[in-house]
Scaffold this active site. Structure first.
Site, PDB file in Angstrom:
ATOM      1  N   LYS A  17      59.712 -63.394  32.456  1.00 39.31           N
ATOM      2  CA  LYS A  17      59.355 -62.890  33.649  1.00 39.31           C
ATOM      3  C   LYS A  17      60.257 -61.981  33.664  1.00 39.31           C
ATOM      4  O   LYS A  17      59.826 -60.637  34.034  1.00 39.31           O
ATOM      5  CB  LYS A  17      59.889 -64.398  34.411  1.00 39.31           C
ATOM      6  CG  LYS A  17      59.361 -65.219  34.606  1.00 39.31           C
ATOM      7  CD  LYS A  17      60.521 -66.323  35.361  1.00 39.31           C
ATOM      8  CE  LYS A  17      61.919 -66.329  34.994  1.00 39.31           C
ATOM      9  NZ  LYS A  17      61.244 -67.603  33.374  1.00 39.31           N
ATOM     10  N   ARG A  63      63.823 -71.210  42.508  1.00 38.85           N
ATOM     11  CA  ARG A  63      63.654 -72.447  40.971  1.00 38.85           C
ATOM     12  C   ARG A  63      63.778 -74.079  41.339  1.00 38.85           C
ATOM     13  O   ARG A  63      63.035 -74.590  40.515  1.00 38.85           O
ATOM     14  CB  ARG A  63      65.036 -71.929  40.184  1.00 38.85           C
ATOM     15  CG  ARG A  63      64.410 -71.421  38.983  1.00 38.85           C
ATOM     16  CD  ARG A  63      65.859 -71.407  38.210  1.00 38.85           C
ATOM     17  NE  ARG A  63      65.694 -70.963  36.649  1.00 38.85           N
ATOM     18  CZ  ARG A  63      65.819 -70.159  36.185  1.00 38.85           C
ATOM     19  NH1 ARG A  63      66.111 -68.504  37.162  1.00 38.85           N
ATOM     20  NH2 ARG A  63      65.667 -70.143  34.858  1.00 38.85           N
ATOM     21  N   ARG A 120      64.766 -64.725  20.549  1.00 42.30           N
ATOM     22  CA  ARG A 120      65.361 -63.292  21.101  1.00 42.30           C
ATOM     23  C   ARG A 120      66.934 -62.364  21.307  1.00 42.30           C
ATOM     24  O   ARG A 120      67.404 -62.955  20.887  1.00 42.30           O
ATOM     25  CB  ARG A 120      65.181 -63.630  22.771  1.00 42.30           C
ATOM     26  CG  ARG A 120      66.016 -62.754  23.633  1.00 42.30           C
ATOM     27  CD  ARG A 120      65.547 -62.916  25.227  1.00 42.30           C
ATOM     28  NE  ARG A 120      66.176 -64.472  25.970  1.00 42.30           N
ATOM     29  CZ  ARG A 120      65.551 -65.137  27.156  1.00 42.30           C
ATOM     30  NH1 ARG A 120      64.839 -64.502  27.576  1.00 42.30           N
ATOM     31  NH2 ARG A 120      66.332 -65.689  27.332  1.00 42.30           N
TER      32      ARG A 120
HETATM   33  P1  AP5 Z   1      66.858 -66.919  33.749  1.00 44.03           P
HETATM   34  O1  AP5 Z   1      67.500 -65.934  32.767  1.00 44.03           O
HETATM   35  O2  AP5 Z   1      66.506 -66.142  35.034  1.00 44.03           O
HETATM   36  O3  AP5 Z   1      67.154 -67.696  32.626  1.00 44.03           O
HETATM   37  P2  AP5 Z   1      65.319 -68.375  32.189  1.00 44.03           P
HETATM   38  O4  AP5 Z   1      64.114 -68.809  33.185  1.00 44.03           O
HETATM   39  O5  AP5 Z   1      64.898 -69.227  31.447  1.00 44.03           O
HETATM   40  O6  AP5 Z   1      64.087 -67.076  31.797  1.00 44.03           O
HETATM   41  P3  AP5 Z   1      64.302 -66.111  30.702  1.00 44.03           P
HETATM   42  O7  AP5 Z   1      65.768 -65.366  30.532  1.00 44.03           O
HETATM   43  O8  AP5 Z   1      64.869 -66.923  29.709  1.00 44.03           O
HETATM   44  O9  AP5 Z   1      63.079 -66.136  30.133  1.00 44.03           O
HETATM   45  P4  AP5 Z   1      62.107 -65.302  30.496  1.00 44.03           P
HETATM   46  O10 AP5 Z   1      60.673 -66.020  30.980  1.00 44.03           O
HETATM   47  O11 AP5 Z   1      62.051 -64.142  31.147  1.00 44.03           O
HETATM   48  O12 AP5 Z   1      61.449 -64.413  29.084  1.00 44.03           O
HETATM   49  P5  AP5 Z   1      62.011 -62.863  28.492  1.00 44.03           P
HETATM   50  O13 AP5 Z   1      61.169 -61.859  29.112  1.00 44.03           O
HETATM   51  O14 AP5 Z   1      62.813 -62.587  28.194  1.00 44.03           O
HETATM   52  O15 AP5 Z   1      68.025 -67.544  34.023  1.00 44.03           O
HETATM   53  C1  AP5 Z   1      69.468 -68.346  33.523  1.00 44.03           C
HETATM   54  C2  AP5 Z   1      69.920 -69.531  33.782  1.00 44.03           C
HETATM   55  O16 AP5 Z   1      70.446 -69.535  34.912  1.00 44.03           O
HETATM   56  C3  AP5 Z   1      69.040 -71.468  33.917  1.00 44.03           C
HETATM   57  O17 AP5 Z   1      69.291 -71.520  33.113  1.00 44.03           O
HETATM   58  C4  AP5 Z   1      69.817 -71.581  35.336  1.00 44.03           C
HETATM   59  O18 AP5 Z   1      71.321 -71.849  34.405  1.00 44.03           O
HETATM   60  C5  AP5 Z   1      70.399 -70.264  35.719  1.00 44.03           C
HETATM   61  N1  AP5 Z   1      69.677 -69.684  36.409  1.00 44.03           N
HETATM   62  C6  AP5 Z   1      69.290 -68.383  37.486  1.00 44.03           C
HETATM   63  N2  AP5 Z   1      68.176 -68.646  38.685  1.00 44.03           N
HETATM   64  C7  AP5 Z   1      68.493 -69.595  39.013  1.00 44.03           C
HETATM   65  C8  AP5 Z   1      68.733 -70.753  40.586  1.00 44.03           C
HETATM   66  N3  AP5 Z   1      67.599 -69.852  41.030  1.00 44.03           N
HETATM   67  N4  AP5 Z   1      69.284 -71.335  40.612  1.00 44.03           N
HETATM   68  C9  AP5 Z   1      70.131 -71.879  40.015  1.00 44.03           C
HETATM   69  N5  AP5 Z   1      70.542 -71.721  38.537  1.00 44.03           N
HETATM   70  C10 AP5 Z   1      69.535 -70.061  38.452  1.00 44.03           C
HETATM   71  O19 AP5 Z   1      60.799 -63.212  27.021  1.00 44.03           O
HETATM   72  C11 AP5 Z   1      61.663 -63.896  26.360  1.00 44.03           C
HETATM   73  C12 AP5 Z   1      61.295 -63.614  24.628  1.00 44.03           C
HETATM   74  O20 AP5 Z   1      59.597 -64.120  24.604  1.00 44.03           O
HETATM   75  C13 AP5 Z   1      61.815 -61.927  24.514  1.00 44.03           C
HETATM   76  O21 AP5 Z   1      62.236 -62.041  22.994  1.00 44.03           O
HETATM   77  C14 AP5 Z   1      60.593 -61.151  24.155  1.00 44.03           C
HETATM   78  O22 AP5 Z   1      60.859 -60.356  24.146  1.00 44.03           O
HETATM   79  C15 AP5 Z   1      59.771 -62.293  23.956  1.00 44.03           C
HETATM   80  N6  AP5 Z   1      58.158 -62.676  24.816  1.00 44.03           N
HETATM   81  C16 AP5 Z   1      57.857 -61.923  26.134  1.00 44.03           C
HETATM   82  N7  AP5 Z   1      56.657 -61.356  26.771  1.00 44.03           N
HETATM   83  C17 AP5 Z   1      56.112 -61.736  25.340  1.00 44.03           C
HETATM   84  C18 AP5 Z   1      54.323 -61.960  25.481  1.00 44.03           C
HETATM   85  N8  AP5 Z   1      53.462 -61.548  26.240  1.00 44.03           N
HETATM   86  N9  AP5 Z   1      54.086 -61.924  23.724  1.00 44.03           N
HETATM   87  C19 AP5 Z   1      55.422 -62.431  23.311  1.00 44.03           C
HETATM   88  N10 AP5 Z   1      56.884 -62.352  23.734  1.00 44.03           N
HETATM   89  C20 AP5 Z   1      56.967 -61.568  24.358  1.00 44.03           C
END
Ligand code: AP5
Length: 209
Positions: A13, A88, A122
């Site tokens: 995302k 979420r 990451r």
């Molecule tokens: P948040 O920061 O939103 O974390 P998340 O949803 O767990 O998502 P991530 O940021 O971990 O992953 P992402 O999908 O953005 O992946 P990314 O692009 O970085 O939330 C954190 C916490 O905050 C939650 O657990 C909760 O506690 C709280 N929170 C947030 N919103 C909330 C809400 N609405 N309600 C309640 N609580 C809330 O990519 C991940 C990795 O993969 C990176 O290393 C990247 O380089 C790699 N990557 C990405 N795309 C690819 C690809 N196509 N191929 C290969 N590698 C890739």
């Protein structure tokens, strides 16, 4: 254009949000980033959020909805926005609906087997938030974009990731059905390269523009 990015933790995302925001000139609103900024600044919300985030649980709906409502009322959201990580839960989606109309929900659909490795590998820039995977860094510890220091998020460890994935399945995945019923969701395969995934998203968003 009001857009939501949906997907499991690590689905990509944040990676896609940066690209979408820049191409469509939309403010990128990530609730995760908002909470982490509050944690860094040691605000009251930050202290509360940390107690949930460190365990891989969701911050309570009431707190999260209040923050988002306030943010969406700001001037830069007048002509549209990109929500990353919100809603979420079903109650969050219902709350959002009370004050906003959503044009498109992009659901990044990916097999769970990719996620543990993506998240535990990451590294994120402390200054600009750009994220990298350790396998592509060749030992570098600074950001290729701005030179900032790279760090590992505290919730990117195997135990917390397991908990985040469980929470996603139980509380967030039901939103896929919710938005399917409303006819606004586009499912995009998240297994390709970031460029391939982005091309699918552009196709979907250009179709509704
Ligand atoms: P948040 O920061 O939103 O974390 P998340 O949803 O767990 O998502 P991530 O940021 O971990 O992953 P992402 O999908 O953005 O992946 P990314 O692009 O970085 O939330 C954190 C916490 O905050 C939650 O657990 C909760 O506690 C709280 N929170 C947030 N919103 C909330 C809400 N609405 N309600 C309640 N609580 C809330 O990519 C991940 C990795 O993969 C990176 O290393 C990247 O380089 C790699 N990557 C990405 N795309 C690819 C690809 N196509 N191929 C290969 N590698 C890739």
């Amino acid at each position: 254009m009001n857009v939501i990015l949906l997907g499991a933790p690590g689905a990509g995302k944040g990676t896609q949000a940066t690209r979408i925001a820049s191409r469509y000139n939309l403010p990128h609103i990530s609730t995760g980033d908002i909470f982490r900024a509050n944690i860094n600044d040691r605000t009251e919300i930050g202290v509360l959020a940390k107690s949930y985030i460190d365990k891989g649980q969701l911050v309570p709906d009431e707190v999260t909805c209040q923050i988002v409502e306030g943010r969406l009322a700001e001037k830069d959201c007048e002509n549209g926005y990109l929500l990353d990580g919100f809603p979420r839960t079903i109650p969050q989606a219902e709350e959002l609906e009370k004050f906003n109309k959503i044009d498109c929900v992009i659901n990044i659909d990916i097999d769970f087997s990719y996620l543990m490795e993506r998240l535990c590998g990451r590294r994120v820039c402390k200054d600009c938030g750009e994220s990298y995977h350790v396998s592509k860094l060749n030992g570098k510890t600074d950001c290729a974009k701005c030179g900032g220091e790279l760090y590992q998020r505290k919730d990117d460890n195997p135990e917390t990731v397991q908990s985040r994935l469980r929470v996603y399945e139980n509380q967030t995945a039901p939103l896929i059905d919710y938005y399917t019923r409303k006819g606004v969701i586009v499912n995009v395969a998240g297994e390709g390269t970031p460029e391939e995934v982005f091309a699918l998203i552009v196709k979907a968003l250009d179709a509704i523009k």
